[in-house]
Design a protein around this motif. Structure first.
Motif, mmCIF file in Angstrom:
data_model
loop_
_atom_site.group_PDB
_atom_site.id
_atom_site.type_symbol
_atom_site.label_atom_id
_atom_site.label_comp_id
_atom_site.label_asym_id
_atom_site.label_seq_id
_atom_site.Cartn_x
_atom_site.Cartn_y
_atom_site.Cartn_z
ATOM 1 N N UNK A 105 30.868 40.075 33.880
ATOM 2 C CA UNK A 105 30.762 40.295 35.126
ATOM 3 C C UNK A 105 29.993 40.465 35.785
ATOM 4 N N UNK A 106 28.502 40.844 35.590
ATOM 5 C CA UNK A 106 27.444 40.593 36.179
ATOM 6 C C UNK A 106 27.050 39.122 36.623
ATOM 7 N N UNK A 107 27.801 38.072 35.676
ATOM 8 C CA UNK A 107 27.802 36.457 36.088
ATOM 9 C C UNK A 107 28.774 36.656 36.874
ATOM 10 N N UNK A 108 30.162 37.635 37.422
ATOM 11 C CA UNK A 108 30.584 36.689 38.541
ATOM 12 C C UNK A 108 30.905 37.461 39.815
ATOM 13 N N UNK B 81 35.179 46.919 34.132
ATOM 14 C CA UNK B 81 34.946 45.706 35.105
ATOM 15 C C UNK B 81 36.101 45.081 35.559
ATOM 16 N N UNK B 82 36.795 44.855 33.927
ATOM 17 C CA UNK B 82 38.286 44.004 33.481
ATOM 18 C C UNK B 82 37.849 42.802 33.317
ATOM 19 N N UNK B 83 36.606 42.477 32.814
ATOM 20 C CA UNK B 83 36.272 41.080 32.935
ATOM 21 C C UNK B 83 37.205 40.965 32.079
ATOM 22 N N UNK C 49 38.348 36.257 35.430
ATOM 23 C CA UNK C 49 37.729 34.675 35.773
ATOM 24 C C UNK C 49 38.020 33.754 36.458
ATOM 25 N N UNK C 50 39.590 34.102 36.465
ATOM 26 C CA UNK C 50 40.257 33.266 37.219
ATOM 27 C C UNK C 50 40.732 33.591 38.705
#
Length: 409
Positions: free
Chosen positions: A253-256, A294-296, A301-302
């Motif tokens: 989630x941090x990356x997104x 965060x619903x990662x 991601x998509x």
């Protein structure tokens, strides 16, 4: 305002001066149209102080005496206002800003039970079309119980309570985004991070940093937002081998988060690099994995690829990416509604207002409050209302009114 006007007459004047319909104001207060009609006509007296605060917040009136009149007992009060009005804000403000510094005369709080309530409320946030209203009603109690638990417990029980309290403040940050005054937003973000650090829990610290990054990005501090999430990623990365799935979930989630922040700054290479890291994390997790707050996961991601492309003004790519997504695989109502808002933004960038209107109507049907309280969604609705051809005016006006944008005149 004429000093002789009654409270009901003042409410009507304020509502009409803002171009707000009676159904919209009644809905913001969680009441029916007939109730508001009777208040405005004087047929029913308004004596409830909480309802007065809700009306003031919905009408964006900071001084309650503007509604009550200077000679009424409830005149002297300040109403906390954010960028948008929500009637639940006064109670949340009170719970956050008036926390007791002494032990409240209440029974012990079980941190496991508290965490269970927080987890259930996160699920409600992601599954309800009226998530701000329903979650907002639960937050004051969660905040007070969490603070009480941290004050009264010690040892490992206290650390667990601090993790739960950090989650509570993160959820508060989500539920009050754009409706909280700036000072409350910063207090909530800081308390979430402080509680996580006191618990010495890397995953909780990373999640709180994700939340702080949201505040920084939305208040025009993108570089600071990137710094915070990168430091949090660096903190949790050494712990990922053998860690629970949710630790990798918050890392992804941090990356997104960084990907969207970079995209909004026009940094295309960095944005897709961060997104790629999130994509790799999702591939390392089970196909149906979903981070609870965060619903990662694979679907998110998509979804974020669409957001990154839209923020980079690559509307054709954003719409193409959206065409390949099955939105129903995302269990979060809030996230599905936001996806369609992103698609509508893409259509609007291309000048296709018919498609943008259709998609925004879908977004509103899925998550009405997500659309009504998200500035990017309101911007799309306002643009459609102001700039669409005459043949679309009736539908764009209905959408604008449903979202809470004045359409009078």
């Amino acid at each position: 305002m004429d000093a002789d006007l009654t409270t009901g007459e003042r409410i009507r004047v304020l509502r009409e001066s803002r171009g707000m319909s009676r159904p919209v104001l009644a809905q913001l207060c969680g009441r029916g149209v007939e109730w508001l009609k009777k208040i405005e006509s004087g047929e029913r007296e308004l004596t409830s102080h909480p309802l007065l605060l809700q009306l003031a917040a919905a009408l964006q009136v900071a001084d309650l005496s503007v509604i009550t009149g200077t000679n009424t007992p409830a005149a002297a009060a300040t109403v906390p206002l954010g960028r948008l009005a929500h009637p639940g804000m006064p109670d949340i403000w009170s719970a956050v800003m008036t926390r007791s510094l002494t032990t409240a005369p209440a029974g012990p709080v079980d941190p496991a039970a508290l965490q269970g309530r927080v987890d259930q409320t996160w699920r409600l946030w992601h599954t309800s079309a009226r998530n701000r209203t329903e979650v907002g009603a639960l937050l004051p109690g969660l905040i007070r119980d969490g603070e009480h638990a941290v004050r009264t417990l010690d040892g490992e029980q206290r650390r667990r309570a601090q993790v739960a309290l950090s989650d509570v403040y993160r959820l508060t940050g989500q539920a009050t985004a754009y409706v909280a005054p700036a000072e409350l937003a910063w207090v909530v973000a800081d308390r979430a991070l402080s509680a996580a650090q006191a618990a010495d829990n890397p995953a909780a610290i990373a999640a709180a940093s994700w939340n702080l990054g949201n505040i920084l990005r939305e208040t025009a501090y993108p570089e600071e937002a990137l710094r915070v999430v990168e430091e949090a990623a660096d903190l949790i990365r050494p712990h990922l081998d053998g860690a629970p799935e949710d630790w990798r979930g918050i890392y992804g989630a941090l990356q997104l988060h960084a990907a969207v922040t970079a995209a909004r700054e026009g940094r295309e290479g960095d944005a897709w690099r961060y997104w790629g890291r999130g994509d790799q994390v999702a591939k390392s997790l089970p196909q149906n994995y979903l981070h609870p707050s965060t619903v990662f996961g694979r679907a998110n991601v998509d979804f974020h690829a669409v957001s990154v492309a839209t923020d980079l003004k690559k509307s054709q790519k954003a719409i193409g990416l959206a065409d390949d997504i099955d939105p129903d695989i995302m269990p979060s109502v809030e996230r599905r509604a936001r996806l369609w808002v992103e698609v509508a933004r893409g259509h609007l960038q291309r000048g296709d207002r018919t498609a943008a209107l259709h998609v925004m109507q879908m977004a509103h049907r899925i998550g009405a409050e997500t659309v009504s309280y998200t500035p990017s969604a309101r911007t799309v609705a306002a643009d459609l209302w102001r700039n669409s051809p005459r043949s679309m005016r009736a539908e764009t006006s209905r959408l604008a009114e449903a979202v809470g944008i004045a359409t009078a005149g």
